[in-house]
Design an enzyme around this catalytic site. Structure first.
Site, PDB file in Angstrom:
ATOM      1  N   CYS A   1      32.538 -24.399  64.047  1.00 26.50           N
ATOM      2  CA  CYS A   1      32.537 -24.179  65.509  1.00 26.50           C
ATOM      3  C   CYS A   1      33.823 -24.677  66.139  1.00 26.50           C
ATOM      4  O   CYS A   1      34.261 -24.176  67.174  1.00 26.50           O
ATOM      5  CB  CYS A   1      31.397 -24.947  66.177  1.00 26.50           C
ATOM      6  SG  CYS A   1      29.776 -24.554  65.559  1.00 26.50           S
TER       7      CYS A   1
ATOM      8  N   VAL B   1      19.269 -26.479  69.115  1.00 28.02           N
ATOM      9  CA  VAL B   1      18.325 -27.592  68.927  1.00 28.02           C
ATOM     10  C   VAL B   1      19.001 -28.948  69.145  1.00 28.02           C
ATOM     11  O   VAL B   1      18.453 -29.836  69.800  1.00 28.02           O
ATOM     12  CB  VAL B   1      17.702 -27.516  67.505  1.00 28.02           C
ATOM     13  CG1 VAL B   1      16.812 -28.711  67.233  1.00 28.02           C
ATOM     14  CG2 VAL B   1      16.917 -26.215  67.353  1.00 28.02           C
TER      15      VAL B   1
ATOM     16  N   GLY C   1      18.009 -23.270  73.115  1.00 30.35           N
ATOM     17  CA  GLY C   1      18.172 -22.441  71.920  1.00 30.35           C
ATOM     18  C   GLY C   1      19.079 -23.101  70.893  1.00 30.35           C
ATOM     19  O   GLY C   1      19.139 -22.671  69.748  1.00 30.35           O
TER      20      GLY C   1
ATOM     21  N   GLU D   1      30.267 -14.006  72.574  1.00 30.47           N
ATOM     22  CA  GLU D   1      30.436 -15.414  72.184  1.00 30.47           C
ATOM     23  C   GLU D   1      31.609 -15.594  71.216  1.00 30.47           C
ATOM     24  O   GLU D   1      31.735 -16.621  70.554  1.00 30.47           O
ATOM     25  CB  GLU D   1      29.143 -15.935  71.560  1.00 30.47           C
ATOM     26  CG  GLU D   1      27.943 -15.862  72.488  1.00 30.47           C
ATOM     27  CD  GLU D   1      27.795 -17.080  73.421  1.00 30.47           C
ATOM     28  OE1 GLU D   1      27.976 -18.206  72.962  1.00 30.47           O
ATOM     29  OE2 GLU D   1      27.492 -16.872  74.616  1.00 30.47           O
TER      30      GLU D   1
ATOM     31  N   ARG E   1      22.318 -14.496  72.365  1.00 27.41           N
ATOM     32  CA  ARG E   1      23.511 -14.578  73.214  1.00 27.41           C
ATOM     33  C   ARG E   1      24.472 -13.389  73.085  1.00 27.41           C
ATOM     34  O   ARG E   1      25.108 -12.986  74.037  1.00 27.41           O
ATOM     35  CB  ARG E   1      24.294 -15.850  72.868  1.00 27.41           C
ATOM     36  CG  ARG E   1      23.550 -17.137  73.158  1.00 27.41           C
ATOM     37  CD  ARG E   1      24.552 -18.268  73.283  1.00 27.41           C
ATOM     38  NE  ARG E   1      23.964 -19.576  73.061  1.00 27.41           N
ATOM     39  CZ  ARG E   1      24.655 -20.694  73.062  1.00 27.41           C
ATOM     40  NH1 ARG E   1      25.965 -20.664  73.250  1.00 27.41           N
ATOM     41  NH2 ARG E   1      24.074 -21.855  72.853  1.00 27.41           N
TER      42      ARG E   1
ATOM     43  N   HIS F   1      24.195 -18.905  67.004  1.00 28.82           N
ATOM     44  CA  HIS F   1      25.372 -18.117  66.612  1.00 28.82           C
ATOM     45  C   HIS F   1      25.252 -17.808  65.117  1.00 28.82           C
ATOM     46  O   HIS F   1      24.703 -18.621  64.355  1.00 28.82           O
ATOM     47  CB  HIS F   1      26.675 -18.907  66.820  1.00 28.82           C
ATOM     48  CG  HIS F   1      27.051 -19.115  68.248  1.00 28.82           C
ATOM     49  ND1 HIS F   1      27.511 -20.321  68.727  1.00 28.82           N
ATOM     50  CD2 HIS F   1      27.055 -18.273  69.301  1.00 28.82           C
ATOM     51  CE1 HIS F   1      27.780 -20.216  70.023  1.00 28.82           C
ATOM     52  NE2 HIS F   1      27.510 -18.991  70.398  1.00 28.82           N
TER      53      HIS F   1
ATOM     54  N   ASN G   1      25.858 -32.016  69.513  1.00 31.88           N
ATOM     55  CA  ASN G   1      25.777 -30.955  70.522  1.00 31.88           C
ATOM     56  C   ASN G   1      25.706 -29.584  69.860  1.00 31.88           C
ATOM     57  O   ASN G   1      25.906 -28.552  70.505  1.00 31.88           O
ATOM     58  CB  ASN G   1      26.986 -31.007  71.458  1.00 31.88           C
ATOM     59  CG  ASN G   1      26.604 -31.507  72.854  1.00 31.88           C
ATOM     60  OD1 ASN G   1      25.447 -31.444  73.244  1.00 31.88           O
ATOM     61  ND2 ASN G   1      27.587 -31.988  73.598  1.00 31.88           N
TER      62      ASN G   1
HETATM   63  O1  SUG Z   1      27.427 -23.162  72.947  1.00 30.87           O
HETATM   64  N1  SUG Z   1      26.933 -26.616  72.596  1.00 30.87           N
HETATM   65  C1  SUG Z   1      27.609 -25.420  72.187  1.00 30.87           C
HETATM   66  C2  SUG Z   1      27.833 -25.453  70.694  1.00 30.87           C
HETATM   67  C3  SUG Z   1      28.715 -24.310  70.238  1.00 30.87           C
HETATM   68  C4  SUG Z   1      28.759 -24.180  68.753  1.00 30.87           C
HETATM   69  N2  SUG Z   1      29.627 -23.116  68.374  1.00 30.87           N
HETATM   70  C5  SUG Z   1      29.461 -22.324  67.293  1.00 30.87           C
HETATM   71  N3  SUG Z   1      28.329 -22.247  66.644  1.00 30.87           N
HETATM   72  N4  SUG Z   1      30.443 -21.555  66.942  1.00 30.87           N
HETATM   73  C6  SUG Z   1      26.813 -24.171  72.593  1.00 30.87           C
HETATM   74  O2  SUG Z   1      25.585 -24.237  72.549  1.00 30.87           O
HETATM   75  C7  SUG Z   1      26.062 -28.190  74.243  1.00 30.87           C
HETATM   76  C8  SUG Z   1      26.512 -28.834  75.534  1.00 30.87           C
HETATM   77  C9  SUG Z   1      25.511 -29.804  76.081  1.00 30.87           C
HETATM   78  O3  SUG Z   1      24.308 -29.606  75.912  1.00 30.87           O
HETATM   79  O4  SUG Z   1      25.944 -30.814  76.716  1.00 30.87           O
HETATM   80  C10 SUG Z   1      26.855 -26.937  73.905  1.00 30.87           C
HETATM   81  O5  SUG Z   1      27.359 -26.284  74.769  1.00 30.87           O
END
Ligand code: SUG
Length: 442
Positions: free
Chosen positions: A363, A26, A24, A173, A211, A247, A357
């Site tokens: 974030c 990308v 979810g 979250e 989420r 998010h 990531n």
């Molecule tokens: O929860 N990525 C996090 C990114 C969080 C971003 N936060 C906000 N939008 N506030 C997540 O999806 C990827 C880890 C990996 O695939 O190795 C990860 O957890």
């Protein structure tokens, strides 16, 4: 009452890697299996903190978590000494070792939801740790986050730290789905909670998981003792979630009297804006970006909304990821915001390691509005002063690997290197024995 918005950025941990753990999201899926650079990631994060501090932001940091999380692997049946646990998990269940090794605590917008004291009935700052129950690798963050927040916001006269909500129907979250709007930071504001699913049913996304639960938003608003007429609940648009907006901070950003949002951020955007305006006594500028100017896919690719708004003497600065500048259409939206007088300028930062990531500038930080007295009550060693940033940079250069492949996660030396680095860090940040390995050895 005068107040400032402090930013608590997550320090990137030594195991930063690309494991494709977040369906979810990308970027997480696209870059799965790639080689990461923990050192570059941490230095990019520190450069961001330095830049924000130079803009006058009260900048602080939150520590990485102990990874790999050996306790998680033990709870899943791997046994032996710590090195053996890691080796066995790496050999027979690499996806579990990857979950136990994620440096995801760096995205502190997901660490907690925070309400300033002027919004809370008891006049204290309230912080609720997020349970991050939707993803295994993130669900293990809450205990260390809670311990860190209790150490930093220890003064109960000013702060109330709440443990994570019980999971299941209360998947939470944190601040990534929470926006506080107020004419000035110190005045009572409006808190906008955005949810993607509800136990009561209703339309949801077709492909990707939603989420944030509505029930979690309601519980946080209750815990924080917010005035009912100052709480707004809004459903995230399911089409946005299906496009990779996992998010709300990937598709809307609010700061004081300004809300920048995409046409498909909410199921009922006009209703959300009208409710915020009414609760704020009409002191809100809301700027909608229509899909024909920037599609949902472009929002996800550029992270145009995952930005930070900072008030400086030279006007309102928008801190954006460099990816925005590479997109002519995102750049055109930014120019329109400048021309419309909503922002004075854009500062673009290189956060490539985190972006790959799915983590942009917004974030990486948790916003905490603080009055002078509250600011003085925060653990003093947590602030990112120029000297502490210099120390942290040297610490990263001493301890972090330049590159990390998925196979490297099974190297038991990584566990030792990480513990050695974290032991030095907690001393520097005045955090005491924060981690399991420090307490086990006591
Ligand atoms: O929860 N990525 C996090 C990114 C969080 C971003 N936060 C906000 N939008 N506030 C997540 O999806 C990827 C880890 C990996 O695939 O190795 C990860 O957890």
């Amino acid at each position: 009452m005068s107040a400032v918005e402090a930013c608590f950025d997550g320090l990137v941990g030594p195991t930063h890697n690309y494991a494709g753990l977040s369906r979810g999201n990308v970027a997480s899926s696209t870059n799965a299996g790639d080689t990461s650079s923990p050192r570059a990631a941490a230095l990019q994060g520190l450069a961001k903190m330095r830049h924000l501090a130079s803009l006058g932001v009260a900048q602080a940091c939150l520590p990485p978590h102990e990874r790999p999380n050996v306790a998680l692997l033990r709870s899943l049946g791997f046994s032996g000494d710590d090195a053996r646990v890691v080796e066995r998990a790496g050999r027979t269940a690499p996806h579990l070792l990857a979950a136990a090794s994620s440096a995801s605590a760096m995205w502190t917008a997901n660490a907690a939801t925070v309400s300033p004291s002027s919004d809370c009935e008891d006049g204290r700052v309230h912080l609720t740790v997020a349970n991050l129950a939707s993803k295994l690798h993130r669900s293990i963050e809450a205990p260390t986050t809670e311990a860190a927040l209790r150490a930093i916001f220890a003064d109960a006269r000013h702060f109330a730290v709440h443990a994570a909500l019980p999971a299941a129907d209360h998947a939470d979250e944190g601040a990534a789905n929470h926006t506080r709007l107020a004419a000035t930071h110190g005045e009572p504001g409006v808190e906008l909670f955005v949810w993607g699913r509800s136990a009561t049913g209703g339309p949801g996304p077709a492909h990707f998981p939603a989420r944030q639960a509505r029930e979690a938003c309601e519980a946080v608003a209750r815990l924080h003792r917010l005035r009912a007429d100052r709480v707004i609940l809004a459903q995230q648009h399911p089409a946005a979630i299906d496009a990779g907006v996992f998010h709300n901070d990937v598709i809307a950003v609010g700061h004081r009297d300004l809300l920048l949002y995409h046409e498909h951020a909410f199921v009922d955007p006009d209703g959300v804006v009208a409710a915020c305006r009414a609760a704020l006594g009409h002191r809100l500028t809301a700027v909608c970006v229509p899909s024909h100017d920037l599609s949902l896919d472009e929002c996800v690719a550029t992270y145009l909304f995952n930005t930070q708004l900072v008030d400086t003497a030279a006007g309102r600065v928008l801190v954006a990821p460099a990816e925005c500048m590479a997109s002519p259409r995102a750049s055109a939206v930014l120019q329109r915001w400048v021309d419309g007088g909503h922002i004075a300028r854009v500062d673009a930062l290189d956060l490539r390691e985190s972006m790959r990531n799915g983590g942009g500038p917004a974030c990486l930080r948790l916003r905490v509005v603080l009055t002078d007295a509250e600011r003085a009550a925060v653990l003093p060693t947590i602030w990112a002063t120029p000297e502490r940033l210099d120390w942290l940079e040297g610490w990263v250069r001493r301890h972090y690997r330049d590159s990390l492949t998925p196979a490297d996660l099974a190297d038991p030396r990584l566990l030792d290197e990480t513990r050695c680095a974290l032991d030095e860090l907690t001393e520097q940040l005045g955090l005491g024995s924060l981690y399991e390995f420090q307490r086990a050895g006591a």
